[in-house]
Motif scaffolding. Structure first.
Motif, PDB file in Angstrom:
ATOM      1  N   PHE A 141      14.750   3.647 -50.644  1.00  0.00           N
ATOM      2  CA  PHE A 141      13.841   2.817 -50.030  1.00  0.00           C
ATOM      3  C   PHE A 141      14.201   1.406 -49.601  1.00  0.00           C
ATOM      4  CE2 PHE A 141      10.561  -0.756 -51.151  1.00  0.00           C
ATOM      5  CZ  PHE A 141       9.743  -0.081 -50.266  1.00  0.00           C
ATOM      6  N   LEU A 142      14.990   0.520 -50.125  1.00  0.00           N
ATOM      7  CA  LEU A 142      15.449  -0.647 -49.497  1.00  0.00           C
ATOM      8  C   LEU A 142      16.175  -0.356 -48.366  1.00  0.00           C
ATOM      9  CD1 LEU A 142      17.003  -2.298 -53.137  1.00  0.00           C
ATOM     10  CD2 LEU A 142      14.926  -3.094 -51.689  1.00  0.00           C
ATOM     11  N   LEU A 143      16.808   0.554 -48.318  1.00  0.00           N
ATOM     12  CA  LEU A 143      17.720   0.939 -46.912  1.00  0.00           C
ATOM     13  C   LEU A 143      16.614   1.084 -45.897  1.00  0.00           C
ATOM     14  CD1 LEU A 143      20.131   1.407 -45.314  1.00  0.00           C
ATOM     15  CD2 LEU A 143      19.940   3.885 -45.915  1.00  0.00           C
ATOM     16  N   ILE A 144      15.331   1.727 -46.268  1.00  0.00           N
ATOM     17  CA  ILE A 144      14.384   1.943 -45.299  1.00  0.00           C
ATOM     18  C   ILE A 144      13.673   0.583 -45.009  1.00  0.00           C
ATOM     19  CG2 ILE A 144      12.267   3.226 -44.683  1.00  0.00           C
ATOM     20  CD1 ILE A 144      13.274   5.406 -46.511  1.00  0.00           C
ATOM     21  N   ALA A 145      13.477  -0.047 -45.801  1.00  0.00           N
ATOM     22  CA  ALA A 145      12.748  -1.533 -45.848  1.00  0.00           C
ATOM     23  C   ALA A 145      13.614  -2.538 -44.895  1.00  0.00           C
ATOM     24  CB  ALA A 145      12.424  -2.015 -47.378  1.00  0.00           C
ATOM     25  N   TRP A 146      14.815  -2.386 -45.114  1.00  0.00           N
ATOM     26  CA  TRP A 146      15.905  -3.224 -44.312  1.00  0.00           C
ATOM     27  C   TRP A 146      15.810  -2.924 -42.816  1.00  0.00           C
ATOM     28  CZ3 TRP A 146      20.344  -1.699 -41.274  1.00  0.00           C
ATOM     29  CH2 TRP A 146      21.068  -3.005 -41.096  1.00  0.00           C
ATOM     30  N   LEU A 147      15.529  -1.527 -42.584  1.00  0.00           N
ATOM     31  CA  LEU A 147      15.504  -1.032 -41.156  1.00  0.00           C
ATOM     32  C   LEU A 147      13.966  -1.661 -40.679  1.00  0.00           C
ATOM     33  CD1 LEU A 147      16.682   2.291 -41.392  1.00  0.00           C
ATOM     34  CD2 LEU A 147      18.010   0.631 -40.399  1.00  0.00           C
ATOM     35  N   TRP A 148      13.114  -1.779 -41.536  1.00  0.00           N
ATOM     36  CA  TRP A 148      11.866  -2.387 -41.095  1.00  0.00           C
ATOM     37  C   TRP A 148      11.743  -3.903 -41.292  1.00  0.00           C
ATOM     38  CZ3 TRP A 148       8.208   0.380 -39.101  1.00  0.00           C
ATOM     39  CH2 TRP A 148       7.167   0.021 -38.845  1.00  0.00           C
ATOM     40  N   ASP A 149      12.939  -4.716 -41.186  1.00  0.00           N
ATOM     41  CA  ASP A 149      12.996  -6.176 -41.094  1.00  0.00           C
ATOM     42  C   ASP A 149      12.538  -6.707 -42.460  1.00  0.00           C
ATOM     43  OD1 ASP A 149      14.352  -8.110 -39.871  1.00  0.00           O
ATOM     44  OD2 ASP A 149      12.348  -8.817 -38.952  1.00  0.00           O
ATOM     45  N   ILE A 150      12.888  -5.943 -43.536  1.00  0.00           N
ATOM     46  CA  ILE A 150      12.499  -6.604 -44.837  1.00  0.00           C
ATOM     47  C   ILE A 150      13.802  -6.902 -45.725  1.00  0.00           C
ATOM     48  CG2 ILE A 150      11.238  -6.245 -47.292  1.00  0.00           C
ATOM     49  CD1 ILE A 150       9.406  -4.668 -45.802  1.00  0.00           C
ATOM     50  N   VAL A 151      14.341  -7.874 -45.244  1.00  0.00           N
ATOM     51  CA  VAL A 151      15.633  -8.151 -45.724  1.00  0.00           C
ATOM     52  C   VAL A 151      15.837  -9.396 -46.703  1.00  0.00           C
ATOM     53  CG1 VAL A 151      17.970  -8.618 -44.885  1.00  0.00           C
ATOM     54  CG2 VAL A 151      16.340  -7.653 -43.268  1.00  0.00           C
ATOM     55  N   PRO A 152      16.107  -9.127 -47.735  1.00  0.00           N
ATOM     56  CA  PRO A 152      16.110 -10.089 -49.043  1.00  0.00           C
ATOM     57  C   PRO A 152      17.475 -10.712 -48.829  1.00  0.00           C
ATOM     58  CG  PRO A 152      16.561  -7.829 -50.118  1.00  0.00           C
ATOM     59  CD  PRO A 152      16.208  -7.793 -48.646  1.00  0.00           C
ATOM     60  N   PRO A 153      18.086 -11.760 -49.423  1.00  0.00           N
ATOM     61  CA  PRO A 153      19.448 -12.494 -49.383  1.00  0.00           C
ATOM     62  C   PRO A 153      20.397 -11.187 -49.815  1.00  0.00           C
ATOM     63  CG  PRO A 153      17.923 -13.701 -50.545  1.00  0.00           C
ATOM     64  CD  PRO A 153      17.122 -12.670 -50.334  1.00  0.00           C
ATOM     65  N   PRO A 154      21.841 -11.262 -49.179  1.00  0.00           N
ATOM     66  CA  PRO A 154      22.500  -9.960 -49.292  1.00  0.00           C
ATOM     67  C   PRO A 154      22.860  -9.884 -50.908  1.00  0.00           C
ATOM     68  CG  PRO A 154      23.425 -11.218 -47.590  1.00  0.00           C
ATOM     69  CD  PRO A 154      21.984 -12.036 -48.152  1.00  0.00           C
ATOM     70  N   ILE A 155      23.109 -10.943 -51.594  1.00  0.00           N
ATOM     71  CA  ILE A 155      23.249 -11.148 -52.976  1.00  0.00           C
ATOM     72  C   ILE A 155      22.175 -10.358 -53.716  1.00  0.00           C
ATOM     73  CG2 ILE A 155      22.580 -13.188 -53.626  1.00  0.00           C
ATOM     74  CD1 ILE A 155      25.637 -11.620 -54.750  1.00  0.00           C
ATOM     75  N   GLY A 156      20.982 -10.317 -53.180  1.00  0.00           N
ATOM     76  CA  GLY A 156      19.947  -9.749 -54.197  1.00  0.00           C
ATOM     77  C   GLY A 156      20.087  -8.445 -54.403  1.00  0.00           C
ATOM     78  N   TYR A 157      20.721  -7.597 -53.457  1.00  0.00           N
ATOM     79  CA  TYR A 157      21.008  -6.137 -53.608  1.00  0.00           C
ATOM     80  C   TYR A 157      21.650  -5.559 -54.886  1.00  0.00           C
ATOM     81  CZ  TYR A 157      19.132  -5.420 -48.926  1.00  0.00           C
ATOM     82  OH  TYR A 157      18.349  -5.375 -47.760  1.00  0.00           O
ATOM     83  N   LEU A 158      22.596  -6.718 -55.220  1.00  0.00           N
ATOM     84  CA  LEU A 158      23.325  -6.544 -56.443  1.00  0.00           C
ATOM     85  C   LEU A 158      22.577  -7.249 -57.581  1.00  0.00           C
ATOM     86  CD1 LEU A 158      26.038  -5.813 -57.706  1.00  0.00           C
ATOM     87  CD2 LEU A 158      27.171  -8.015 -56.930  1.00  0.00           C
ATOM     88  N   THR A 159      22.069  -8.599 -57.498  1.00  0.00           N
ATOM     89  CA  THR A 159      21.506  -9.206 -58.708  1.00  0.00           C
ATOM     90  C   THR A 159      20.041  -8.223 -59.255  1.00  0.00           C
ATOM     91  OG1 THR A 159      20.352 -10.632 -57.252  1.00  0.00           O
ATOM     92  CG2 THR A 159      22.248 -11.435 -58.066  1.00  0.00           C
TER      93      THR A 159
END
Length: 282
Positions: A141-159
């Motif tokens: 879901f996060l990958l699809i949201a990223w394509l929809w321009d919903i982009v949290p900080p890069p470190i957020g995907y890990l934290t």
């Protein structure tokens, strides 16, 4: 001599035996997930409908002000993304519990729970397996949201990963606790409706609590004491590299309480041994 042999027999289980059990249960759940592709698709359809359709319609109506952890004004779809991630885990936890009811009717879970391994460990392995599956769904879901321009900080995907694990365990343990009281598979769908929808809509997943308080103070307190609200907020803050300590304490405490309740409910003297034969017959 016989007593000497009995005395020399090892007690308990080795670490390798515990890991073998964990590996078997996780792989069984993973293979079931791979063979049920419609389960993966359906898990993504629900949050994507909210993200692409409802968010577009509600964007102007439900504008979001600057609230933690956000440092500026955000779009509505950005706000609801953490809630939709928790929604995936909520539905997955209930579906995993549905499989518990099915396995119990078919006899597989009955056989598993009477094995020599501790019952709490078997249930915990099942819980870990369901949480691992939910993580795959959330990151898709996060990958699809990223394509929809919903982009949290890069470190957020890990934290956000520890928060997802803890919230997945809590929601899975809740589903497991509910499944312990279901005798027939047909009854589980109705119970899910009384759990999933109130938990989801009476939370901060779709709207901030300050807006709820303006409209209904009573509903605000219902949302405030809803464990799902704290799961959403824990994910929301972790996605932006921050920690909500109150939500962490609530989610951690509820996870322990639900898990202890599930272990107690699945005790043979109170649960499975008092049920009828497979299929709910008496």
């Amino acid at each position: 001599m016989t007593s000497a042999v009995i005395k020399d027999q090892p007690t308990g289980f080795s670490l390798a035996q515990y890991l073998t059990c964990l590996n078997g249960i996780v792989w069984r759940e993973a293979l079931r997930f791979l063979h049920q592709r419609e389960r993966f698709v359906s898990a993504l359809v629900r949050p994507l409908v909210w993200l692409f359709i409802f968010a577009a319609g509600f964007r102007q109506v439900l504008g979001i002000s600057i609230i933690p952890p956000y440092e500026t004004y955000i779009l509505y779809e950005v706000y609801i993304a953490p809630g939709l991630m928790a929604m995936i885990q909520l539905f997955n936890g209930m579906q995993s519990s549905l499989s518990m009811v099915y396995d119990r009717e078919m006899g597989n879970m009955r056989t598993l729970l009477v094995s020599p391994l501790p019952r709490w460990y078997l249930l915990f392995c099942k819980l870990l397996a369901g949480t691992a599956v939910s993580l795959l769904q959330v990151y898709a879901f996060l990958l699809i949201a990223w394509l929809w321009d919903i982009v949290p900080p890069p470190i957020g995907y890990l934290t956000v990963l520890p928060a997802l694990i803890l919230s997945g365990l809590m929601l899975g343990a809740l589903g497991m606790l509910i499944s312990s009281g279901i005798k027939q598979l047909e009854n589980f769908a109705g119970v899910m409706n009384f759990v999933i929808f109130p938990m989801f809509f009476a939370s901060s997943a779709l709207y901030p609590l300050w807006r709820v308080q303006e409209g209904s103070p009573m509903l605000y307190y219902v949302c405030l004491f809803n464990p799902f609200t704290h799961a959403v907020e824990l994910i929301r803050f972790a996605l932006y590299g921050q920690m909500n300590w109150i939500s962490l304490a609530v989610v951690g405490g509820c996870t322990a309480a639900f898990m202890i309740g599930a272990v107690f409910a699945y005790d043979p003297s109170r649960g499975l041994s008092r049920r009828g034969p497979a299929g709910g017959e008496t």
